[in-house]
Motif scaffolding. Structure first.
Motif, mmCIF file in Angstrom:
data_model
loop_
_atom_site.group_PDB
_atom_site.id
_atom_site.type_symbol
_atom_site.label_atom_id
_atom_site.label_comp_id
_atom_site.label_asym_id
_atom_site.label_seq_id
_atom_site.Cartn_x
_atom_site.Cartn_y
_atom_site.Cartn_z
ATOM 1 N N UNK A 3 0.836 -1.198 0.000
ATOM 2 C CA UNK A 3 0.000 0.000 0.000
ATOM 3 C C UNK A 3 0.869 1.246 0.000
ATOM 4 N N UNK A 4 0.478 2.213 -0.793
ATOM 5 C CA UNK A 4 1.151 3.513 -0.855
ATOM 6 C C UNK A 4 2.641 3.372 -1.166
ATOM 7 N N UNK A 5 3.008 2.312 -1.899
ATOM 8 C CA UNK A 5 4.401 2.048 -2.292
ATOM 9 C C UNK A 5 5.326 1.953 -1.084
ATOM 10 N N UNK A 6 4.772 1.605 0.076
ATOM 11 C CA UNK A 6 5.585 1.625 1.297
ATOM 12 C C UNK A 6 5.267 0.494 2.265
ATOM 13 N N UNK A 7 3.997 0.131 2.416
ATOM 14 C CA UNK A 7 3.587 -0.808 3.461
ATOM 15 C C UNK A 7 3.219 -2.151 2.840
ATOM 16 N N UNK A 18 0.346 6.689 16.358
ATOM 17 C CA UNK A 18 -0.236 6.774 15.013
ATOM 18 C C UNK A 18 0.813 7.377 14.081
ATOM 19 N N UNK A 19 1.170 6.649 13.005
ATOM 20 C CA UNK A 19 2.233 7.080 12.099
ATOM 21 C C UNK A 19 1.716 7.785 10.856
ATOM 22 N N UNK A 20 0.659 7.264 10.245
ATOM 23 C CA UNK A 20 0.283 7.769 8.921
ATOM 24 C C UNK A 20 -1.181 7.463 8.644
ATOM 25 N N UNK A 21 -1.758 8.233 7.731
ATOM 26 C CA UNK A 21 -3.121 8.010 7.230
ATOM 27 C C UNK A 21 -3.108 8.303 5.733
ATOM 28 N N UNK A 22 -3.689 7.441 4.938
ATOM 29 C CA UNK A 22 -3.737 7.677 3.502
ATOM 30 C C UNK A 22 -4.945 6.962 2.905
ATOM 31 N N UNK A 81 8.588 -0.376 4.290
ATOM 32 C CA UNK A 81 9.774 -0.512 3.448
ATOM 33 C C UNK A 81 10.632 0.741 3.440
ATOM 34 N N UNK A 82 10.125 1.866 3.933
ATOM 35 C CA UNK A 82 10.919 3.094 4.005
ATOM 36 C C UNK A 82 11.616 3.242 5.344
ATOM 37 N N UNK A 83 10.891 2.954 6.421
ATOM 38 C CA UNK A 83 11.453 3.090 7.772
ATOM 39 C C UNK A 83 12.011 1.776 8.310
ATOM 40 N N UNK A 84 11.772 0.674 7.587
ATOM 41 C CA UNK A 84 12.284 -0.653 7.975
ATOM 42 C C UNK A 84 11.838 -1.022 9.392
#
Length: 605
Positions: free
Chosen positions: A326-330, A397-401, A350-353
């Motif tokens: 999702x979102x090129x990251x999760x 809470x880290x992110x919302x998209x 995948x960005x913050x590992x």
């Protein structure tokens, strides 16, 4: 010598020398080039020599000189051929001046040596200034050229450095992309293997523990559990043990009849048999205890198996189960929970590992636009409240998209442990010290929420929303939280606009108003929930309506309060019981507030 006066500069010089004596205005030489300046110097020395030869006789081919008495005398002109040619040229040049002088005066012309010297000195000064200015300009131009060259060199170096850095960044981005692909591939292989092993484990356990079956009941489908071999064996042994206990009880009765006989020997034999039967009974009771313990262990295993089986079924039915990014990251890895309108996946960032929890909210296709708008407004409000919270006892809470027009995702801190609800189902009840430690951490989080500029009421505090990470408590799920806009006293209240929501076993009576008035609630709502959770951890059951549904709670009026009863077992300290009573007081004004509960002597002792 024929072309000597053809030079315009020399003509100008002669005009400056002669014109002042006749009232003509002085002229200053214009700025010349370096070559003309050099010619000027040569022309000046030549003019001085020639002027001395004809200064006293400007109208004849003779020169004028002063004698010893101060008067002028004539001397014969030079007879050389070169001088005669020059003399003719000079006469032709000075002819206009001769006519003017003859009209003005018949006296001989007296040269003005002061003006002549001033003219030459002015010319020399101007030439010196021009040369100096030229030298300064050349020096400045040279310095400017050096500075520009240095700047160009630095720019070239910077460009080279930036090019190298860009190449390095591009190389690192390539490495990062490859690393992400490699990590993603490793996770996919690992999780695929885990899924296969989990299914294999379920197949093995189904033979041992049993399986979940479906049966049609009327117009619906009902689930029921078909026991496995271990359950059947344990039940068979318990049944056999109960039969032996019945036989032993019959022997006890028969032995009692023998003791009532008058024979002393019979009484003695009866006492021996009674001792033997008592020993046999204690052995059977020990065996029964062991069998009951085994059956409890099997029940816990069966519970875990049923949870995993339902999880796999829900995961297979989910449209996000095929390791979607999702979102090129999760990278979604595993379904860990499912609610009414949401699914929670364990995912890898995948960005913050790092591991995160992705809560995917899905709108029902059959909802009206108003229902969709209300749900989006509700979840947006939850996000706006949750994103400002930063505390060790609150899930981050880290992110919302947005995923698509009917679904969106909130990214939360992942807690690798289980929740308190699962923990209690596995253990039944907890030791008092362990329960106190958990409640202290929960109250620490509630104290943080209560100390916000606008106090926050969680409103849905229950064991399922208390998570564990590294053995520490995290409060989760702020979907029903309330914000008190008023600032001031500890007992500020807010209207309960979502009456009927929440988990009824953990809500106080003020949340269930029987009249038409809108209920008013305050942070003491969460303290009631704390009391219920502590009671459940200590006694293994809820204090009100245990085993009943929420509908039955409302029908029986238990939501409006009922007497609090403490079982005899296990033995809990009186201080602990008093703390629970203060938390579960129906009157809001007598109930502990968040500060009083967090710093209560029972928890701090």
């Amino acid at each position: 010598m024929k072309g000597w006066f053809d030079d315009p500069y020399k003509q100008q010089l002669l005009e400056q020398r002669i014109a002042p004596s006749h009232g003509a205005k002085k002229r200053k030489p214009a700025e010349q080039t370096d070559a003309m300046l050099r010619n000027n110097r040569l022309a000046t020395s030549e003019n001085n020599r020639r002027n001395r030869s004809f200064s006293s006789c400007p109208f004849n081919e003779v020169a004028c000189n002063k004698d010893s008495n101060g008067s002028y005398k004539q001397q014969p002109s030079r007879s050389k051929e070169s001088d005669s040619n020059s003399s003719c040229d000079i006469q032709m040049y000075f002819k206009p001046f001769q006519e003017n002088l003859q009209r003005d005066s018949t006296s001989p012309v007296t040269p003005n040596h002061e003006e002549e010297s001033w003219s030459f000195s002015s010319i020399e000064n101007d030439e010196h200034q021009l040369v100096t200015r030229k030298i300064d300009e050349d020096h400045e131009r040279q310095q400017t050229s050096l500075v520009v060259a240095e700047l160009i060199n630095e720019i070239q170096q910077y460009k080279q450095c930036m090019k190298e850095k860009d190449n390095k960044i591009s190389q690192l981005e390539t490495y990062l992309s490859r690393s992400k692909d490699f990590i993603r591939q490793l996770i996919l292989e690992s999780e695929t293997k885990k899924r296969i092993e989990s299914k294999k484990w379920l197949d093995e356990q189904s033979m041992r523990l049993g399986r979940l079956m479906l049966t049609r009941q009327g117009t619906g489908i009902k689930e029921y559990w078909e026991p496995g071999s271990c359950f059947r064996e344990t039940e068979r042994r318990l049944e056999a043990l109960r039969e032996r206990m019945e036989v032993l009880d019959a022997e006890f009765i028969e032995n009692g009849d023998n003791e009532n006989s008058n024979s002393s020997s019979c009484r003695f034999i009866g006492q021996e048999n009674e001792a033997i039967l008592a020993r046999r009974r204690s052995i059977l009771l020990e065996e029964e205890k062991q069998l009951l313990l085994e059956r409890r262990t099997l029940e816990n295993e069966r519970l875990s198996m049923m949870q995993e089986l339902r999880r796999q079924r829900e995961e297979s039915a989910s449209r996000f189960s095929n390791f979607i990014v999702l979102s090129h990251q999760y990278l979604l890895v595993k379904l860990v929970g499912k609610g009414g309108f949401s699914e929670v996946f364990k995912a890898f960032d995948l960005n913050e590992f790092r591991w995160v929890a992705c809560k995917i909210h899905q709108l029902n296709h059959y909802w009206t636009e108003e229902q969709k708008s209300n749900y989006i407004r509700h979840t947006t409000r939850e996000y706006e409240i949750h994103k400002t919270l930063e505390h060790p006892r609150v899930v981050k809470l880290y992110d919302v998209f947005e995923i698509d027009e009917n679904s969106f995702c909130t990214v939360l801190e992942y807690c690798d442990g289980s929740d308190l609800d699962t923990y209690l189902k596995a253990k039944g009840s907890l030791e008092e010290n362990e329960a106190k430690l958990i409640i202290c951490q929960v109250l620490s989080g509630l104290l943080y929420l209560n100390n916000q500029p606008k106090k926050i009421i969680h409103y849905d505090l229950k064991p399922a929303n208390i998570l564990f990470k590294d053995g520490k408590v995290r409060i989760a799920d702020f979907g029903l939280c309330k914000v008190i806009d008023a600032v001031g006293d500890r007992n500020e209240t807010t209207e309960l606009t979502s009456q009927g929501a929440g988990t009824y076993w953990y809500l106080p009576p003020e949340c269930f108003a029987s009249d038409d008035d809108v209920p008013q609630i305050c942070p003491k709502v969460d303290i009631w929930s704390v009391g219920v959770i502590l009671y459940q951890m200590l006694y293994g059951k809820k204090p009100f309506g245990h085993g009943l549904s929420q509908q039955q709670l409302v029908q029986q009026g238990l939501v409006h309060g009922c007497p609090l009863v403490f079982p005899d077992h296990p033995n809990i300290s009186e201080q602990g019981k008093n703390f629970i009573r203060r938390c579960l007081t129906c009157r809001v004004d007598l109930r502990l507030d968040v500060h009083q509960a967090a710093f209560h002597e029972y928890l701090r002792s």
